[in-house]
Design an enzyme around this catalytic site. Sequence first.
Site, PDB file in Angstrom:
ATOM      1  N   LYS A  40      57.183  51.360  31.496  1.00 17.15           N
ATOM      2  CA  LYS A  40      58.149  50.301  31.746  1.00 17.15           C
ATOM      3  C   LYS A  40      57.449  48.960  31.943  1.00 17.15           C
ATOM      4  CE  LYS A  40      60.530  53.730  34.480  1.00 17.15           C
ATOM      5  NZ  LYS A  40      60.753  54.181  35.873  1.00 17.15           N
ATOM      6  N   GLY A  41      56.142  49.060  32.153  1.00 15.70           N
ATOM      7  CA  GLY A  41      55.373  47.884  32.585  1.00 15.70           C
ATOM      8  C   GLY A  41      55.460  46.686  31.672  1.00 15.70           C
ATOM      9  N   GLU A 105      51.496  45.754  25.653  1.00 16.33           N
ATOM     10  CA  GLU A 105      51.171  46.547  26.841  1.00 16.33           C
ATOM     11  C   GLU A 105      50.956  45.607  28.025  1.00 16.33           C
ATOM     12  OE1 GLU A 105      51.395  48.913  28.645  1.00 16.33           O
ATOM     13  OE2 GLU A 105      49.852  50.443  28.419  1.00 16.33           O
ATOM     14  N   ASP A 106      51.250  46.099  29.215  1.00 17.97           N
ATOM     15  CA  ASP A 106      51.091  45.243  30.392  1.00 17.97           C
ATOM     16  C   ASP A 106      49.622  44.986  30.714  1.00 17.97           C
ATOM     17  OD1 ASP A 106      50.638  47.889  31.180  1.00 17.97           O
ATOM     18  OD2 ASP A 106      52.102  47.895  32.811  1.00 17.97           O
ATOM     19  N   ASP A 109      43.372  48.766  31.155  1.00 18.21           N
ATOM     20  CA  ASP A 109      42.544  49.156  32.294  1.00 18.21           C
ATOM     21  C   ASP A 109      41.399  50.020  31.759  1.00 18.21           C
ATOM     22  OD1 ASP A 109      42.093  49.255  35.152  1.00 18.21           O
ATOM     23  OD2 ASP A 109      42.885  51.275  35.166  1.00 18.21           O
ATOM     24  N   LYS A 137      41.315  44.192  32.167  1.00 14.99           N
ATOM     25  CA  LYS A 137      40.270  44.385  33.185  1.00 14.99           C
ATOM     26  C   LYS A 137      39.041  44.943  32.478  1.00 14.99           C
ATOM     27  CE  LYS A 137      43.220  46.037  37.028  1.00 14.99           C
ATOM     28  NZ  LYS A 137      43.536  47.278  37.770  1.00 14.99           N
ATOM     29  N   PHE A 158      43.932  45.753  42.056  1.00 13.23           N
ATOM     30  CA  PHE A 158      45.200  46.396  41.740  1.00 13.23           C
ATOM     31  C   PHE A 158      46.315  45.351  41.737  1.00 13.23           C
ATOM     32  CE2 PHE A 158      49.015  48.910  42.122  1.00 13.23           C
ATOM     33  CZ  PHE A 158      48.775  49.828  41.117  1.00 13.23           C
ATOM     34  N   ASP A 165      53.858  47.952  38.450  1.00 11.60           N
ATOM     35  CA  ASP A 165      54.363  48.593  39.660  1.00 11.60           C
ATOM     36  C   ASP A 165      53.267  49.239  40.488  1.00 11.60           C
ATOM     37  OD1 ASP A 165      53.852  50.758  37.774  1.00 11.60           O
ATOM     38  OD2 ASP A 165      54.908  52.047  39.197  1.00 11.60           O
ATOM     39  N   ARG A 171      58.027  45.746  40.511  1.00 14.91           N
ATOM     40  CA  ARG A 171      58.092  45.316  39.107  1.00 14.91           C
ATOM     41  C   ARG A 171      58.846  44.000  38.955  1.00 14.91           C
ATOM     42  NH1 ARG A 171      56.366  49.536  35.711  1.00 14.91           N
ATOM     43  NH2 ARG A 171      56.861  51.655  36.372  1.00 14.91           N
TER      44      ARG A 171
HETATM   45  P1  IMP Z   1      44.674  52.818  31.224  1.00 14.46           P
HETATM   46  O1  IMP Z   1      45.074  53.991  30.395  1.00 14.46           O
HETATM   47  O2  IMP Z   1      43.694  53.190  32.286  1.00 14.46           O
HETATM   48  O3  IMP Z   1      44.206  51.617  30.421  1.00 14.46           O
HETATM   49  O4  IMP Z   1      45.909  52.424  32.071  1.00 14.46           O
HETATM   50  C1  IMP Z   1      46.929  51.706  31.590  1.00 14.46           C
HETATM   51  C2  IMP Z   1      48.121  51.848  32.497  1.00 14.46           C
HETATM   52  O5  IMP Z   1      47.754  52.070  33.870  1.00 14.46           O
HETATM   53  C3  IMP Z   1      48.898  50.575  32.474  1.00 14.46           C
HETATM   54  O6  IMP Z   1      49.859  50.586  31.446  1.00 14.46           O
HETATM   55  C4  IMP Z   1      49.524  50.551  33.842  1.00 14.46           C
HETATM   56  O7  IMP Z   1      50.723  51.276  33.830  1.00 14.46           O
HETATM   57  C5  IMP Z   1      48.551  51.284  34.729  1.00 14.46           C
HETATM   58  N1  IMP Z   1      47.690  50.346  35.476  1.00 14.46           N
HETATM   59  C6  IMP Z   1      46.374  50.103  35.306  1.00 14.46           C
HETATM   60  N2  IMP Z   1      45.926  49.171  36.162  1.00 14.46           N
HETATM   61  C7  IMP Z   1      47.009  48.808  36.897  1.00 14.46           C
HETATM   62  C8  IMP Z   1      47.200  47.853  37.949  1.00 14.46           C
HETATM   63  O8  IMP Z   1      46.306  47.129  38.381  1.00 14.46           O
HETATM   64  N3  IMP Z   1      48.465  47.772  38.435  1.00 14.46           N
HETATM   65  C9  IMP Z   1      49.512  48.521  37.984  1.00 14.46           C
HETATM   66  N4  IMP Z   1      49.369  49.409  36.997  1.00 14.46           N
HETATM   67  C10 IMP Z   1      48.126  49.554  36.460  1.00 14.46           C
HETATM   68 MG    MG Z   2      52.116  51.106  32.266  1.00  9.94          MG
END
Ligand code: IMP
Ligand code: MG
Length: 185
Positions: A40-41, A105-106, A109, A137, A158, A165, A171
């Site tokens: 949903k991000g 994508e939001d 990470d 990040k 974070f 969220d 959100r």
């Molecule tokens: P990744 O697969 O580790 O790149 O994670 C991506 C997903 O993790 C994002 O779409 C977010 O939903 C969540 N996420 C990663 N970092 C954060 C943060 O700092 N705050 C909130 N959600 C995060």
């Molecule tokens: Mg997400």
Amino acid sequence: MKQLKVLISHEQIAARVAEMAQKITHDSAGESIVFVGVLKGAAIFLADLVRKVELDATFEFIGVQSYGNRAADSPQRLAWDSTGEVRLTKDVDQSLNGKNVILVEDILDTGLTLAFLKRLLLGHKPKSFRVAVLLDKPSRHKLAIEAEYVGFTIPDQFIVGYGLDYAEQYRNLPDICVLENAGLP
Ligand code: IMP
Ligand code: MG
């Protein structure tokens, strides 16, 4: 105690999202685009971005869920480390075959979610495939993965608000905020 601190204000977000939309408009002149938002991000980011893009555009949503949270090395990490096992909870409603796709994508990470989605969407054999993320990040990446369009590069903190969220909360905050002590009850 959890505490919120504004990292990027709604004015700064609006200005940057408009710049990103301008770049997309310029890069894709004469083309139509299918934006694919990750639920949903990315819903709020997508809604703002597409309204600033001056191209023929449609949008879709895709849903993913990361399996649990890795037993983490620190309490702060528990809240958001993805395990890398990603499950599709909602697929796109149309074939993306031959389309110009921009995945929205939001936050980038570890990159595991994006890698999963990229593999999935490339399977549709789109005409072109690009990624737009609001936040990146880089210090957290576990894979060599990059987005063509990045809103803001941020340190390993974070983040909540503007679609992001913590346990489904925050959100709807207009600003991007740092949630301190996210791992604490
Ligand atoms: P990744 O697969 O580790 O790149 O994670 C991506 C997903 O993790 C994002 O779409 C977010 O939903 C969540 N996420 C990663 N970092 C954060 C943060 O700092 N705050 C909130 N959600 C995060
Ligand atoms: Mg997400």
